[in-house]
Enzyme design. Structure first.
Site, PDB file in Angstrom:
ATOM      1  NE  ARG A 115      -3.722  -0.209   2.400  1.00 19.48           N
ATOM      2  CZ  ARG A 115      -4.172  -0.903   3.449  1.00 19.48           C
ATOM      3  NH1 ARG A 115      -3.776  -0.575   4.663  1.00 19.48           N
ATOM      4  NH2 ARG A 115      -4.975  -1.917   3.286  1.00 19.48           N
ATOM      5  NE  ARG A 168      -8.502  -2.602  15.681  1.00 22.85           N
ATOM      6  CZ  ARG A 168      -8.486  -2.851  14.372  1.00 22.85           C
ATOM      7  NH1 ARG A 168      -7.584  -2.301  13.612  1.00 22.85           N
ATOM      8  NH2 ARG A 168      -9.410  -3.642  13.837  1.00 22.85           N
ATOM      9  CE  LYS A 169      -9.810   1.047  10.677  1.00 17.04           C
ATOM     10  NZ  LYS A 169     -10.270   0.527   9.367  1.00 17.04           N
ATOM     11  N   GLY A 217     -17.256  -5.527   1.903  1.00 14.08           N
ATOM     12  CA  GLY A 217     -17.257  -6.988   2.000  1.00 14.08           C
ATOM     13  C   GLY A 217     -17.347  -7.519   3.406  1.00 14.08           C
ATOM     14  CB  CYS A 265     -12.705  -0.852   3.464  1.00 15.72           C
ATOM     15  SG  CYS A 265     -11.743  -1.344   4.911  1.00 15.72           S
ATOM     16  N   GLY A 266     -15.671   0.067   2.125  1.00 18.54           N
ATOM     17  CA  GLY A 266     -16.354   0.615   0.963  1.00 18.54           C
ATOM     18  C   GLY A 266     -17.263   1.789   1.301  1.00 18.54           C
TER      19      GLY A 266
END
Length: 624
Positions: free
Chosen positions: A57, A166-167, A423, A428-429
């Site tokens: 990425r 976390r992120k 998904g 993430c979408g």
């Protein structure tokens, strides 16, 4: 201590960089288990669906890149990645099918053109999202891209930021057209205005605690803080470091910033932030975002005279190496070589002169990556799906394309429709902010498990964000063309949003909450220029504004569909309703959008060094 926390204690994620050349020589099987996780700190991700291969990425702050970088990425894609890559909803690029033996050379080539992969995964600050036409669009309050770059330079490569619980997702935008989904971010800076000593100041309101995954969608909440551009990067760093030092570190699905905010409360968080910064923070200004949203696809005039940005649709973000190289050529031939990636997985060629637009739109690549896509394809977004993602439960990209193409042939009502696929619950979408959001799951058909989705409708971003409602469950993906055709034909997402807002009205991000005193006193100094305030006077909702150094009072509920005018924006002497953009004159209540409508105007009475609103329950809120 969970497994990931143990891995971080044993060795900082950045330290695995020294081991990459050794692993490249020894091969995939030699990589230690802990280092498989730590490689994500270097943007190198093992994917169990492709044993022996990795995803890489690439960090692209604010999505701003150029022809040299795209050409390099395209070459790597063709040489090492089986010919295709993915543009993500965080405005970056993911390479596929990468062998560990190729990673050192890829990292060197990326560094050579000014690109890094550091800290793009795991417990790090992810790519900072911003308006893809920052500095170009006339519809921005300010160019926020320098702030995004300054903040990125603060944390990339710094071990002070590599051990977060976390992120951490961040967007910094000055765009007034809601193109970055700030309500889904842990930290969002959105455009705002404030009057200081009688002078207008442009900057950002601060939103915190948004998320998609880890227990579901939470809309980022206003922190009641205004920050100026020169102080914004420092504030962002302080917020992250508070999360680092105080965020929970137990169950991985309960460790986002949202959970710390739920524990502390916004007021305590703001106090701790002021202590860390060593200064008091200014209270929120007037949210400068407009009611509408855009995707920047199409040909748009830039603020620079005679120049245009040309936004091209990349279906579900999947792009070939050859297309990347050709895109780089077009950007150099028709523009200045500058290219922007968007949160909707698309690309923009910047700085195209008027005289060259026609020739650019005639190029063969623009017959594939279109500037004029169908209303169905235009709003299509998809996460990676089970093809490459360890978390996904269904395939998304190929299914999304197949369903969209089936709908293209049947639906022609002229209205763009945003259909977003996620998904898995990580989201993430960005299915939570779409007209129609699809969340992957499994369903049983004739006793067999099949790919399916839960269907959400009415999600939106912006100053009056709405959380979409789940309308259908466990819809088999094979039935989606028929199901979605019916939804698109017979459901108006905007009407759904209006209904959702009427059921649970929320103030505009950064707007003061209602004052419920029977006869509240308004001090002129308490209202910033352009700011609105909601008052309830004897049970009557009144929106009070300061405009051109005068105080105005108007009924709060828009006579059209009941939108809260207190959360609207000012333009000249008008307030613009945040729901549909209806304009009402603050002096007369007249509506220039629909002359049949009129808002009630209330008198202001001097009282105790300020003003009170003269309102009684029998005063109508309907149009005169």
């Amino acid at each position: 201590m969970n497994k990931i926390e143990q891995i971080k204690v044993e060795k900082d994620g950045l330290d695995v960089g020294a081991d990459i050349p050794r692993y490249a020589q020894l091969g995939f099987e030699a990589i230690e288990e802990g280092d498989l996780e730590r490689l994500k700190w270097w943007g190198v991700f093992f994917r169990r669906h492709t044993p022996g291969y990795f995803m890489m990425r690439i960090r692209i702050p604010n999505g701003i890149t150029n022809a040299v970088q795209l050409s390099a990425i395209g070459g790597i894609t063709d040489r090492c990645g089986r010919g295709f890559a993915d543009i993500t909803t965080r405005q970056q690029v993911q390479l596929r099918w990468i062998r560990i033996g190729d990673v050192p050379a890829i990292l060197d080539q990326l560094r050579g053109v000014g690109l890094l992969t550091l800290q793009t995964g795991m417990d790090n600050i992810r790519n900072v999202v911003g308006c893809p036409v920052a500095g170009l669009t006339p519809n921005e309050l300010l160019d926020a891209s320098p702030v995004a770059r300054a903040f990125t330079e603060t944390f990339v490569g710094s071990r002070a930021y590599t051990n977060l619980p976390r992120k951490f997702n961040v967007t910094i935008t000055g765009c007034r057209e809601n193109c970055t989904h700030p309500e889904t971010q842990d930290l969002a800076l959105v455009p705002a205005r404030k009057s200081v000593a009688g002078a207008p100041v442009e900057g950002f309101n601060v939103l915190v605690g948004g998320k998609n995954g880890s227990g579901g969608y939470r809309v980022a909440a206003p922190l009641d803080v205004f920050v100026r551009p020169g102080e914004a990067a420092e504030l962002c760093s302080a917020v992250v470091l508070i999360f680092r030092d105080h965020g929970p570190r137990d169950a991985r699905n309960k460790v986002r910033l949202a959970f710390l905010l739920e524990d502390w409360g916004d007021a305590t968080f703001r106090e701790v932030l002021e202590t860390r910064l060593g200064r008091a923070l200014e209270r929120a200004g007037a949210d400068a975002r407009l009611p509408k949203a855009t995707d920047h696809v199409g040909v748009f005039r830039q603020k620079q005279a005679t120049l245009n940005s040309v936004g091209l649709l990349v279906p579900v973000g999947r792009i070939t190496g050859d297309q990347l190289i050709e895109l780089a050529r077009l950007a150099s031939s028709y523009g200045t070589g500058e290219v922007r990636l968007t949160p909707d997985q698309n690309v923009i060629i910047a700085n195209v002169p008027d005289a060259k637009v026609g020739n650019l739109t005639a190029e063969p690549l623009l017959k594939v990556l279109r500037y004029d896509p169908s209303e169905i394809m235009r709003g299509l977004v998809s996460c990676t799906g089970i093809e490459f993602c360890n978390l996904a439960v269904i395939e998304t990209k190929s299914r999304a394309l197949a369903v969209a193409r089936a709908l293209e042939a049947k639906v022609h009502h002229g209205k763009p429709v945003r259909v977003h696929w996620s998904g898995c619950p990580a989201g993430c979408g960005n299915h939570t902010v779409a007209d129609i959001g699809l969340l992957g799951t499994k369903a049983k058909v004739d006793g067999k498990a099949v790919d399916a989705v839960d269907v959400f409708v009415g999600g939106s971003s912006g100053s009056h964000a709405t959380q979409g409602i789940k309308l259908l469950e466990n819809v088999p993906c094979d039935a989606l063309p028929q199901v979605l055709e019916g939804l698109i034909r017979h459901i108006d997402p905007e009407k759904v949003r209006r209904q959702l807002r009427s059921l649970s009205p929320t103030p505009a991000a950064g707007a003061p909450t209602a004052d419920t005193e029977a006869t509240p006193v308004i001090s002129p100094d308490a209202l910033a220029e352009g700011a609105g305030r909601l008052l309830t006077v004897h049970g009557v909702e009144v929106a009070v504004f300061r405009c051109q150094n005068r105080i105005h009072a108007i009924q709060n509920r828009c006579p059209h569909e009941g939108g809260a005018l207190s959360g609207g924006t000012l333009d000249g002497g008008d307030v613009i309703c945040p729901l549909h953009g209806y304009r009402f004159n603050l002096e007369t209540g007249a509506c220039s959008t629909d002359p049949a409508l009129r808002a009630k105007i209330f008198a202001l009475v001097p009282h105790a060094g300020g003003f009170t609103v003269e309102a009684r329950p029998d005063q109508t809120h309907h149009s005169a």
